[in-house]
Design a protein around this motif. Structure first.
Motif, PDB file in Angstrom:
ATOM      1  N   THR A   1       8.044   4.514  -7.073  1.00  0.00           N
ATOM      2  CA  THR A   1       7.613   3.121  -7.081  1.00  0.00           C
ATOM      3  C   THR A   1       6.139   3.050  -7.444  1.00  0.00           C
ATOM      4  N   VAL A   2       5.818   2.247  -8.441  1.00  0.00           N
ATOM      5  CA  VAL A   2       4.449   2.018  -8.879  1.00  0.00           C
ATOM      6  C   VAL A   2       4.057   0.608  -8.447  1.00  0.00           C
ATOM      7  N   GLN A   3       3.029   0.519  -7.612  1.00  0.00           N
ATOM      8  CA  GLN A   3       2.605  -0.785  -7.091  1.00  0.00           C
ATOM      9  C   GLN A   3       1.136  -1.025  -7.396  1.00  0.00           C
TER      10      GLN A   3
ATOM     11  N   THR B   1      -2.089  -3.544  -6.530  1.00  0.00           N
ATOM     12  CA  THR B   1      -2.614  -4.564  -5.614  1.00  0.00           C
ATOM     13  C   THR B   1      -4.066  -4.856  -5.946  1.00  0.00           C
TER      14      THR B   1
ATOM     15  N   VAL C   1      -0.050  -7.906  -3.641  1.00  0.00           N
ATOM     16  CA  VAL C   1       0.712  -7.163  -4.644  1.00  0.00           C
ATOM     17  C   VAL C   1       0.806  -7.994  -5.921  1.00  0.00           C
TER      18      VAL C   1
ATOM     19  N   GLU D   1       5.012  -4.580  -9.280  1.00  0.00           N
ATOM     20  CA  GLU D   1       5.674  -3.384  -8.743  1.00  0.00           C
ATOM     21  C   GLU D   1       6.792  -2.973  -9.685  1.00  0.00           C
ATOM     22  N   TYR D   2       6.867  -1.684 -10.006  1.00  0.00           N
ATOM     23  CA  TYR D   2       7.858  -1.169 -10.940  1.00  0.00           C
ATOM     24  C   TYR D   2       8.470   0.110 -10.387  1.00  0.00           C
ATOM     25  N   THR D   3       9.681   0.409 -10.820  1.00  0.00           N
ATOM     26  CA  THR D   3      10.335   1.670 -10.488  1.00  0.00           C
ATOM     27  C   THR D   3      10.456   2.500 -11.751  1.00  0.00           C
TER      28      THR D   3
ATOM     29  N   LEU E   1      -3.817   1.249  -7.368  1.00  0.00           N
ATOM     30  CA  LEU E   1      -2.527   1.615  -7.932  1.00  0.00           C
ATOM     31  C   LEU E   1      -1.903   2.659  -7.010  1.00  0.00           C
ATOM     32  N   THR E   2      -0.742   2.359  -6.465  1.00  0.00           N
ATOM     33  CA  THR E   2      -0.093   3.224  -5.482  1.00  0.00           C
ATOM     34  C   THR E   2       1.229   3.728  -6.027  1.00  0.00           C
TER      35      THR E   2
ATOM     36  N   ASP F   1       4.367   5.987  -4.730  1.00  0.00           N
ATOM     37  CA  ASP F   1       5.043   6.626  -3.599  1.00  0.00           C
ATOM     38  C   ASP F   1       4.095   6.862  -2.423  1.00  0.00           C
TER      39      ASP F   1
ATOM     40  N   SER G   1      -2.481   6.424  -3.125  1.00  0.00           N
ATOM     41  CA  SER G   1      -3.254   5.352  -3.755  1.00  0.00           C
ATOM     42  C   SER G   1      -4.398   5.867  -4.597  1.00  0.00           C
TER      43      SER G   1
END
Length: 523
Positions: A458-460, A462, A468, A471-473, A496-497, A499, A502
């Motif tokens: 998972t790419v998040q 914020t 947020v 968010e992408y998988t 950028l986080t 899994d 960060s």
């Protein structure tokens, strides 16, 4: 020399593409009787009247092409039809416009003809050059083991209409070297319409082919061809119908090389499911999609054109391809497109301005190709470059998601002339070796980061307040992420986080990468 395209500002009401019956010239919306025995009529329609919602990026291409031809079902009357009864190796008819010589049935006059029964032989249309002929297949099975099964030798416009509730088949073994090189071959304009079904098989060459315009406006049509499934030399237009195509060559093709305003493919509607050993859609000039549902599985390009390619509507899924879409001028302006490729997903290439050698035969200099995204949704899963242009990449709107290569010799984003983003949402997730990000002069904020993840990660993203933004998988292993949207402001800090791990990044700052100057190398 490629033609000069009409400016984007051209009003749609003045657009030049016309869908018209050639036998008659009429005002838009008017109906006029032709010189046909069956009172066949003809109308003309401008682009604006066909669909006033076509985005300018596609309407410009359509208006620069020559008029297309179609015979609609409401332009003739089934009550006028004269019956041809097919009976094994012969046939019978009371019509003065029909002759039967052994297993060859010849239509010699304009009119509407209803064919029913089974024929081991050939149906030939040899009517006057100004004739409009409608063949209504109503439970007809025609097979020719030594050539074309339906051949139009002379006529102006010919329509094959599939009667409601009917099941029909045409089987042939044609030859590429023969005068008639398809199971259904027309040396004229050809329209396929109706609501019945038709199965076409050609073990020698093409399925359905016309030397002029080929229009598909209805019917449930299945084609299995040794070479091309559908081929309209001057143009191929699909407006309606359910098409299942299997081709040893291209699935849908137009290849007029002698006229820069012809050789185009336009998908305006219908449902297409095509499997091809070469290209799914192959146009010598323009390939335009404004509607319909299109699924393509190919061994070469999903969609290829020599001049320009526009997706401005509809739903396009390329499930398998070498390169997803390829042209010198690519425009994504609407609709939904999902592309899976073993090489480049979207490849703007083909101009000859650069001949200095190097990668791709043209070095790393800008050779004039353009890839523009102004609307719609584009999702790319590429083993080669995700978005690739030998010239420039420009994004002004739309929603683009690119899952790029895992190998370091390709990039998720790759341009020779730079990348500018002024609108829309862009995410590019892929390898680091040739990573590139938008120009610093782009009007919309963007961020880039070197981060690692794998399929399912998972790419998040914020902002400083912890909100947020996106968010992408991920669908595969990756080492870099580029993101741009209206929510990003240059110079601001973002997190950028991946899994749970960060990384802090500053919008507008490139990260050192590989070839091409790295991400943000176009300054």
């Amino acid at each position: 020399m490629r033609r000069r395209l009409i400016p984007l500002a051209l009003p749609l009401a003045l657009a030049g593409l016309v869908l018209a019956g050639c036998a008659v010239t009429a005002q838009p919306g008017a109906t006029t009787s032709s010189a046909s025995e069956s009172s066949v009529t003809s109308t003309t329609e401008t682009i604006a009247e066909v669909d006033s919602t076509i985005p300018a990026a596609a309407a410009e291409l359509l208006s620069a092409n020559a008029d297309g031809t179609v015979v609609r079902d409401d332009e003739w009357n089934l009550a006028d039809a004269e019956t041809i009864t097919l009976s094994g190796t012969t046939a019978s008819s009371d019509s003065a416009g029909v002759t039967v010589d052994g297993s060859t049935v010849t239509v010699t006059a304009a009119g509407v003809y209803r064919l029913t029964g089974t024929l081991d032989g050939q149906v030939v249309v040899a009517a006057p050059d100004d004739a409009q002929v409608v063949l209504v297949l109503d439970g007809a099975e025609i097979e020719n083991v030594s050539g074309s099964a339906i051949q139009v030798v002379t006529a102006d416009d010919v329509a094959i209409s599939l009667a409601a509730g009917s099941t029909n088949s045409v089987t042939a073994t044609s030859s590429a070297d023969a005068d008639a090189s398809a199971a259904i071959y027309a040396d004229s304009d050809l329209t396929v319409s109706g609501s019945g079904s038709l199965t076409v098989t050609d073990t020698g060459n093409d399925g359905i082919s016309a030397t002029d315009d080929l229009a598909i406006i209805g019917g449930t049509i299945t084609v299995d061809a040794a070479d091309d499934a559908l081929r309209g030399k001057d143009s191929l237009v699909v407006k309606d119908g359910t098409l299942t195509l299997t081709a040893g060559g291209d699935a849908l093709k137009s290849d007029q090389e002698d006229d820069a305003t012809r050789g185009y493919v336009w998908i305006a509607g219908g449902t297409i499911d095509a499997t091809a050993a070469d290209d799914g859609i192959d146009a010598w000039t323009d390939a335009v999609i404004t509607g319909g549902t299109v699924s393509l599985a190919t061994e070469d390009d999903g969609i290829h054109s020599e001049t320009a390619l526009a997706i401005a509507g509809g739903d396009v899924t390329i499930t398998r391809s070498y390169e997803g879409i390829e042209s010198a001028d690519i425009r994504i302006a609407g609709g939904v497109a999902r592309i899976t490729s073993s090489d480049d997903g979207v490849n703007a290439s083909g101009n000859t301005a650069s001949t200095d050698g190097g990668m791709g035969g043209g070095g790393m200099q800008d050779s004039g190709e353009t890839l523009t995204v102004s609307g719609g949704t584009l999702v790319v899963d590429a083993d080669g470059d995700g978005l690739d242009s030998n010239g420039t990449i420009e994004m002004t709107g739309g929603d683009v998601t690119v899952f790029g290569p895992t190998a370091q010799n390709n990039g998720t984003l790759d341009s020779n002339g730079g990348i500018t983003v002024t609108g829309g949402t862009l995410v590019a997730i892929g390898s680091t070796g040739m990573a590139e990000s938008p120009d610093e002069s782009s009007g919309q904020g963007w961020l880039a980061a070197t981060v690692s993840g794998s399929a399912g990660s998972t790419v998040q993203i914020t902002d400083a307040a912890g909100t947020v933004i996106a968010e992408y998988t991920a669908t595969k292993t990756f080492g870099s992420v580029v993101f741009s949207s209206s929510a990003i402001t240059d110079g601001q800090a973002y997190t950028l986080t991946v899994d749970g791990a960060s990384t802090s990044v500053t919008a507008g700052e490139a990260v050192a990468g590989g070839m091409g100057g790295g991400m943000g190398g176009r300054r």
